[in-house]
Design a protein around this motif. Structure first.
Motif, mmCIF file in Angstrom:
data_model
loop_
_atom_site.group_PDB
_atom_site.id
_atom_site.type_symbol
_atom_site.label_atom_id
_atom_site.label_comp_id
_atom_site.label_asym_id
_atom_site.label_seq_id
_atom_site.Cartn_x
_atom_site.Cartn_y
_atom_site.Cartn_z
ATOM 1 N N ARG A 180 0.835 -1.211 0.000
ATOM 2 C CA ARG A 180 0.000 0.000 0.000
ATOM 3 C C ARG A 180 0.866 1.255 0.000
ATOM 4 N N GLN A 181 1.931 1.246 0.793
ATOM 5 C CA GLN A 181 2.792 2.425 0.909
ATOM 6 C C GLN A 181 3.769 2.556 -0.258
ATOM 7 N N ASN A 182 4.061 1.425 -0.902
ATOM 8 C CA ASN A 182 5.048 1.398 -1.983
ATOM 9 C C ASN A 182 4.528 0.561 -3.145
ATOM 10 N N PRO A 183 3.532 1.037 -3.878
ATOM 11 C CA PRO A 183 2.968 0.243 -4.976
ATOM 12 C C PRO A 183 4.016 -0.172 -6.004
ATOM 13 N N GLY A 184 5.099 0.579 -6.089
ATOM 14 C CA GLY A 184 6.169 0.243 -7.026
ATOM 15 C C GLY A 184 6.894 -1.050 -6.690
ATOM 16 N N LEU A 185 6.686 -1.576 -5.479
ATOM 17 C CA LEU A 185 7.306 -2.855 -5.125
ATOM 18 C C LEU A 185 6.567 -4.045 -5.735
ATOM 19 N N LYS A 186 5.293 -3.880 -6.018
ATOM 20 C CA LYS A 186 4.505 -5.010 -6.532
ATOM 21 C C LYS A 186 5.121 -5.666 -7.764
ATOM 22 N N PRO A 187 5.566 -4.904 -8.747
ATOM 23 C CA PRO A 187 6.158 -5.548 -9.917
ATOM 24 C C PRO A 187 7.453 -6.323 -9.608
ATOM 25 N N ARG A 188 8.031 -6.084 -8.446
ATOM 26 C CA ARG A 188 9.282 -6.753 -8.074
ATOM 27 C C ARG A 188 9.079 -7.911 -7.106
ATOM 28 N N ARG A 189 7.823 -8.265 -6.838
ATOM 29 C CA ARG A 189 7.575 -9.293 -5.829
ATOM 30 C C ARG A 189 8.072 -10.669 -6.246
ATOM 31 N N GLU A 190 8.009 -11.012 -7.530
ATOM 32 C CA GLU A 190 8.544 -12.310 -7.984
ATOM 33 C C GLU A 190 10.057 -12.357 -7.797
ATOM 34 N N GLU A 191 10.704 -11.256 -8.093
ATOM 35 C CA GLU A 191 12.151 -11.154 -7.878
ATOM 36 C C GLU A 191 12.482 -11.369 -6.399
ATOM 37 N N ALA A 192 11.729 -10.707 -5.531
ATOM 38 C CA ALA A 192 11.964 -10.849 -4.093
ATOM 39 C C ALA A 192 11.749 -12.292 -3.651
ATOM 40 N N LEU A 193 10.689 -12.912 -4.137
ATOM 41 C CA LEU A 193 10.381 -14.288 -3.759
ATOM 42 C C LEU A 193 11.498 -15.235 -4.192
ATOM 43 N N SER A 194 11.991 -15.069 -5.400
ATOM 44 C CA SER A 194 13.069 -15.960 -5.847
ATOM 45 C C SER A 194 14.368 -15.699 -5.081
ATOM 46 N N GLU A 195 14.572 -14.458 -4.664
ATOM 47 C CA GLU A 195 15.771 -14.127 -3.880
ATOM 48 C C GLU A 195 15.733 -14.752 -2.479
ATOM 49 N N ILE A 196 14.563 -14.716 -1.838
ATOM 50 C CA ILE A 196 14.505 -15.151 -0.430
ATOM 51 C C ILE A 196 14.256 -16.643 -0.270
ATOM 52 N N TYR A 197 13.733 -17.293 -1.297
ATOM 53 C CA TYR A 197 13.323 -18.691 -1.103
ATOM 54 C C TYR A 197 14.450 -19.588 -0.590
ATOM 55 N N PRO A 198 15.656 -19.537 -1.149
ATOM 56 C CA PRO A 198 16.710 -20.425 -0.615
ATOM 57 C C PRO A 198 16.962 -20.240 0.885
ATOM 58 N N SER A 199 16.956 -19.003 1.360
ATOM 59 C CA SER A 199 17.212 -18.800 2.799
ATOM 60 C C SER A 199 16.001 -19.207 3.627
ATOM 61 N N ALA A 200 14.776 -18.979 3.123
ATOM 62 C CA ALA A 200 13.581 -19.428 3.850
ATOM 63 C C ALA A 200 13.576 -20.953 3.946
ATOM 64 N N ARG A 201 13.963 -21.610 2.876
ATOM 65 C CA ARG A 201 14.049 -23.083 2.839
ATOM 66 C C ARG A 201 15.096 -23.582 3.843
ATOM 67 N N ASP A 202 16.274 -22.957 3.844
ATOM 68 C CA ASP A 202 17.326 -23.344 4.798
ATOM 69 C C ASP A 202 16.860 -23.146 6.237
ATOM 70 N N TRP A 203 16.207 -22.029 6.490
ATOM 71 C CA TRP A 203 15.732 -21.703 7.833
ATOM 72 C C TRP A 203 14.693 -22.725 8.278
ATOM 73 N N ALA A 204 13.760 -23.064 7.401
ATOM 74 C CA ALA A 204 12.744 -24.071 7.720
ATOM 75 C C ALA A 204 13.410 -25.410 7.999
ATOM 76 N N SER A 205 14.427 -25.750 7.234
ATOM 77 C CA SER A 205 15.157 -26.995 7.437
ATOM 78 C C SER A 205 15.807 -27.026 8.823
ATOM 79 N N LEU A 206 16.440 -25.936 9.191
ATOM 80 C CA LEU A 206 17.082 -25.861 10.512
ATOM 81 C C LEU A 206 16.066 -25.981 11.643
ATOM 82 N N GLU A 207 14.935 -25.307 11.491
ATOM 83 C CA GLU A 207 13.940 -25.313 12.563
ATOM 84 C C GLU A 207 13.189 -26.636 12.680
ATOM 85 N N THR A 208 13.030 -27.332 11.573
ATOM 86 C CA THR A 208 12.289 -28.596 11.610
ATOM 87 C C THR A 208 13.197 -29.801 11.813
ATOM 88 N N HIS A 209 14.496 -29.601 11.618
ATOM 89 C CA HIS A 209 15.487 -30.683 11.660
ATOM 90 C C HIS A 209 15.282 -31.671 10.512
#
Length: 161
Positions: free
Chosen positions: A104-133
């Motif tokens: 809402r505050q930064n509508p210009g970020l919406k077109p970059r959301r796929e980029e953000a998702l692909s950037e963060i997924y490896p670390s989110a996956r690693d973090w989930a792996s660590l927390e779940t063992h």
């Protein structure tokens, strides 16, 4: 504040020249005063441009941060249904609120959301792996969630309020 009041502030006087790399706070105050006074020939345009660019990077980093936490919790949720907790639900809700506010505050970020998702997924996956063992290979190599999943998917343990 009137133009004359701005010009009379110490930060806007001729000779106000705190160096950007020595005292960022004072430099910012001086640059704001110069801009408000319309003294554009005296501003430090290169460093102002750099600071504005940093603001944009900071907003993108907020998007990545909220998304990383959200995806990590959703991965944990899907891998360990027997361990669902209200704190996971509240964390998912909070990250969704943050994403909503950012978009809402930064509508210009919406077109970059796929980029953000692909950037963060490896670390989110690693973090989930660590927390779940669980081995990281037990999580999908690519993000399994659509934006509808990320923002709208209901969770069965959502408390009925």
């Amino acid at each position: 504040m009137s133009q004359s009041a701005v010009r009379n502030r110490p930060e806007a006087r001729a000779g106000a020249s705190t160096r950007y790399d020595e005292d960022l706070y004072t430099w910012v105050q001086e640059q704001v005063a110069l801009l408000r006074a319309g003294r554009l020939d005296e501003i430090d345009a290169e460093n102002i441009a750099e600071e504005l660019s940093d603001v944009g990077r900071s907003e993108f980093a907020k998007l990545e941060s909220a998304l990383r936490v959200l995806v990590m919790h959703m991965l944990k949720w899907d891998q360990q249904p027997e361990l669902w907790t209200p704190s996971w639900v509240f964390s998912i809700r909070e990250q969704r609120r943050r994403l909503d506010r950012l978009f809402r505050q930064n509508p210009g970020l919406k077109p970059r959301r796929e980029e953000a998702l692909s950037e963060i997924y490896p670390s989110a996956r690693d973090w989930a792996s660590l927390e779940t063992h669980f081995d990281v290979s037990e999580f999908p190599p690519e993000c399994p969630y659509t934006w509808d999943d990320l923002l709208l998917r209901p969770f069965e343990a959502d408390p009925k309020v």
